[in-house]
Design an enzyme around this catalytic site. Structure first.
Site, mmCIF file in Angstrom:
data_model
loop_
_atom_site.group_PDB
_atom_site.id
_atom_site.type_symbol
_atom_site.label_atom_id
_atom_site.label_comp_id
_atom_site.label_asym_id
_atom_site.label_seq_id
_atom_site.Cartn_x
_atom_site.Cartn_y
_atom_site.Cartn_z
ATOM 1 N N LYS A 18 26.502 52.156 45.245
ATOM 2 C CA LYS A 18 28.624 51.424 45.726
ATOM 3 C C LYS A 18 28.433 50.351 44.844
ATOM 4 O O LYS A 18 28.005 49.664 45.092
ATOM 5 C CB LYS A 18 28.682 51.892 46.991
ATOM 6 C CG LYS A 18 28.411 53.271 46.951
ATOM 7 C CD LYS A 18 29.068 53.548 48.612
ATOM 8 C CE LYS A 18 29.066 55.638 49.052
ATOM 9 N NZ LYS A 18 29.129 55.279 50.257
ATOM 10 N N TYR A 58 33.381 64.207 46.234
ATOM 11 C CA TYR A 58 33.358 64.143 47.548
ATOM 12 C C TYR A 58 33.481 65.492 47.620
ATOM 13 O O TYR A 58 33.728 66.529 49.020
ATOM 14 C CB TYR A 58 33.755 63.204 48.136
ATOM 15 C CG TYR A 58 33.282 62.345 47.815
ATOM 16 C CD1 TYR A 58 32.302 62.193 48.973
ATOM 17 C CD2 TYR A 58 33.622 61.470 47.742
ATOM 18 C CE1 TYR A 58 31.308 61.007 49.102
ATOM 19 C CE2 TYR A 58 32.544 59.589 47.663
ATOM 20 C CZ TYR A 58 31.734 59.988 48.206
ATOM 21 O OH TYR A 58 31.024 58.294 48.635
ATOM 22 N N ARG A 124 17.193 60.903 51.936
ATOM 23 C CA ARG A 124 18.526 60.260 52.696
ATOM 24 C C ARG A 124 17.503 59.854 54.195
ATOM 25 O O ARG A 124 17.793 59.110 54.771
ATOM 26 C CB ARG A 124 19.089 61.730 53.206
ATOM 27 C CG ARG A 124 19.953 62.646 52.530
ATOM 28 C CD ARG A 124 21.407 61.646 52.962
ATOM 29 N NE ARG A 124 21.843 61.357 54.028
ATOM 30 C CZ ARG A 124 23.031 61.791 54.204
ATOM 31 N NH1 ARG A 124 24.099 61.927 52.859
ATOM 32 N NH2 ARG A 124 23.939 62.062 55.086
ATOM 33 N N THR A 130 25.542 57.892 57.683
ATOM 34 C CA THR A 130 26.645 56.818 57.483
ATOM 35 C C THR A 130 26.798 56.008 57.962
ATOM 36 O O THR A 130 27.290 54.947 57.173
ATOM 37 C CB THR A 130 27.703 57.966 57.569
ATOM 38 O OG1 THR A 130 27.359 59.194 57.209
ATOM 39 C CG2 THR A 130 29.028 57.728 56.531
ATOM 40 N N ARG A 142 19.946 51.278 54.212
ATOM 41 C CA ARG A 142 21.725 51.058 54.700
ATOM 42 C C ARG A 142 21.357 50.014 56.247
ATOM 43 O O ARG A 142 22.413 49.515 56.084
ATOM 44 C CB ARG A 142 22.506 52.485 55.009
ATOM 45 C CG ARG A 142 22.743 53.540 54.737
ATOM 46 C CD ARG A 142 23.440 54.672 54.786
ATOM 47 N NE ARG A 142 23.821 55.135 53.325
ATOM 48 C CZ ARG A 142 24.517 56.212 53.496
ATOM 49 N NH1 ARG A 142 24.592 57.697 54.656
ATOM 50 N NH2 ARG A 142 25.675 56.520 52.494
ATOM 51 N N ASN A 162 28.892 50.592 52.500
ATOM 52 C CA ASN A 162 27.158 51.278 53.355
ATOM 53 C C ASN A 162 26.342 50.939 52.105
ATOM 54 O O ASN A 162 25.022 51.543 51.663
ATOM 55 C CB ASN A 162 26.835 52.232 54.156
ATOM 56 C CG ASN A 162 27.943 53.712 53.199
ATOM 57 O OD1 ASN A 162 28.342 54.046 52.019
ATOM 58 N ND2 ASN A 162 27.949 54.535 54.259
ATOM 59 N N HIS A 165 25.322 56.036 48.150
ATOM 60 C CA HIS A 165 25.819 57.845 48.523
ATOM 61 C C HIS A 165 24.216 58.122 47.731
ATOM 62 O O HIS A 165 23.593 57.877 46.910
ATOM 63 C CB HIS A 165 26.836 58.085 47.165
ATOM 64 C CG HIS A 165 26.378 59.587 46.965
ATOM 65 N ND1 HIS A 165 26.784 60.566 48.308
ATOM 66 C CD2 HIS A 165 25.613 60.725 46.476
ATOM 67 C CE1 HIS A 165 26.589 61.708 48.280
ATOM 68 N NE2 HIS A 165 26.351 61.568 46.820
ATOM 69 N N GLU A 176 25.915 68.043 42.782
ATOM 70 C CA GLU A 176 26.327 66.460 42.083
ATOM 71 C C GLU A 176 25.626 65.991 41.407
ATOM 72 O O GLU A 176 26.644 65.575 40.294
ATOM 73 C CB GLU A 176 25.968 65.748 43.431
ATOM 74 C CG GLU A 176 26.733 65.658 44.479
ATOM 75 C CD GLU A 176 26.515 64.817 45.746
ATOM 76 O OE1 GLU A 176 27.825 64.880 46.978
ATOM 77 O OE2 GLU A 176 25.798 64.688 45.799
HETATM 78 P P1 ADP Z 1 27.394 59.666 53.491
HETATM 79 O O1 ADP Z 1 27.259 58.768 52.658
HETATM 80 O O2 ADP Z 1 26.534 59.720 54.590
HETATM 81 O O3 ADP Z 1 26.413 61.540 53.246
HETATM 82 P P2 ADP Z 1 29.978 61.270 53.976
HETATM 83 O O4 ADP Z 1 29.323 62.845 53.240
HETATM 84 O O5 ADP Z 1 30.249 62.310 55.860
HETATM 85 O O6 ADP Z 1 28.888 60.049 54.334
HETATM 86 O O7 ADP Z 1 31.009 60.037 53.499
HETATM 87 C C1 ADP Z 1 30.856 59.576 52.366
HETATM 88 C C2 ADP Z 1 31.485 57.934 52.556
HETATM 89 O O8 ADP Z 1 32.570 57.626 53.149
HETATM 90 C C3 ADP Z 1 30.350 57.422 53.365
HETATM 91 O O9 ADP Z 1 29.149 56.805 53.435
HETATM 92 C C4 ADP Z 1 30.927 56.498 54.455
HETATM 93 O O10 ADP Z 1 31.687 55.326 52.517
HETATM 94 C C5 ADP Z 1 32.743 56.764 53.944
HETATM 95 N N1 ADP Z 1 33.532 57.375 54.951
HETATM 96 C C6 ADP Z 1 31.911 58.651 55.839
HETATM 97 N N2 ADP Z 1 32.803 58.488 56.994
HETATM 98 C C7 ADP Z 1 34.128 58.301 57.098
HETATM 99 C C8 ADP Z 1 34.968 56.888 57.791
HETATM 100 N N3 ADP Z 1 35.095 57.145 59.214
HETATM 101 N N4 ADP Z 1 35.623 56.010 57.715
HETATM 102 C C9 ADP Z 1 35.662 54.962 56.691
HETATM 103 N N5 ADP Z 1 34.945 55.595 55.850
HETATM 104 C C10 ADP Z 1 33.684 56.962 56.318
HETATM 105 MG MG MG Z 2 28.365 62.855 52.456
#
Ligand code: ADP
Ligand code: MG
Length: 206
Positions: A18, A58, A124, A130, A142, A162, A165, A176
């Site tokens: 990112k 997403y 992962r 996350t 992360r 973080n 992705h 994806e």
């Molecule tokens: P991951 O990237 O670990 O798969 P998710 O798919 O749940 O996590 O969420 C996508 C992205 O959205 C996260 O990597 C993070 O950047 C952002 N995100 C997720 N949950 C939150 C939250 N509660 N507040 C702010 N940003 C969030």
């Molecule tokens: Mg995700």
């Protein structure tokens, strides 16, 4: 040619470094970690994603809004707190999605496809959970390079930063990868070290 294309060593996953990962000069570090475990890079490009691309990315998984909303609400509950905006997971992710569009369109990202045994799960595991504060273990990308939390991001009305992705499941990866890469941008080639990682017998050393 792959003799058995369904062999687990051919699993593929999507990683997107990112904009904060690029700005923190972590491209090399991220690539190093996946390379060192024995995964193979089969596609890579830099781009500034459009808002439309990010929203589609997403929402490819119809469950994403619920799962991410529930995960966020539970993270607050674990600290004895209520989510400041809503207790409805979909309302929570509505806000998250808007901030994610700002986040991922703010600068160049590096998108990659990695291939190898159990690529989705292994990537992962190396990437970490996350929320850098709570769910990204020390030793993960992360966990080692990000310091953010839901409380920080909600206070400042932005996404959790973080670094990258990584696809969350094989199904997610399969949806994806074609969203980010055309077929001719993904390369099928051999690494000689695959004989050492995957060969049924270690041959040709002596
Ligand atoms: P991951 O990237 O670990 O798969 P998710 O798919 O749940 O996590 O969420 C996508 C992205 O959205 C996260 O990597 C993070 O950047 C952002 N995100 C997720 N949950 C939150 C939250 N509660 N507040 C702010 N940003 C969030
Ligand atoms: Mg995700």
């Amino acid at each position: 040619m792959k003799t058995n294309p369904n062999h687990p060593k051919f699993e593929r996953t999507l990683v997107v470094i990112k904009p904060d990962g690029i700005q923190r000069s972590l491209i090399g570090e991220v690539i190093k970690r996946y390379e060192q475990i024995g995964l193979k890079l089969v596609g890579i490009k830099m781009l500034v994603p459009t808002a439309d691309m990010v929203e589609k990315h997403y929402t490819l998984d119809p469950q994403w809004r619920t799962v991410t909303g529930v995960k966020t609400i539970k993270a607050y509950e674990a600290r004895g707190l209520k989510h400041p905006i809503s207790q409805d997971p979909k309302v929570v992710t509505g806000v998250i999605l808007k901030t994610l569009i700002d986040y991922l369109t703010s600068g160049p990202v590096v998108a990659m496809v990695w291939e190898g045994a159990h690529a989705v799960e292994i990537v992962r595991k190396l990437t970490g959970g996350t929320e850098p504060r709570s769910s990204a273990d020390v030793g993960t990308i992360r966990g080692d390079y990000a310091i953010d939390s839901y409380i920080m991001s909600d206070t400042d009305k932005r996404s959790v930063r973080n670094i990258l992705h990584a696809s969350g499941s094989v199904k997610e990866a399969n949806d994806e990868i074609p969203h980010w890469f055309a077929k001719n941008e993904i390369f099928e080639y051999k690494l000689l070290v695959e004989q050492i990682i995957y060969g049924a017998r270690l041959e040709g050393i002596l």
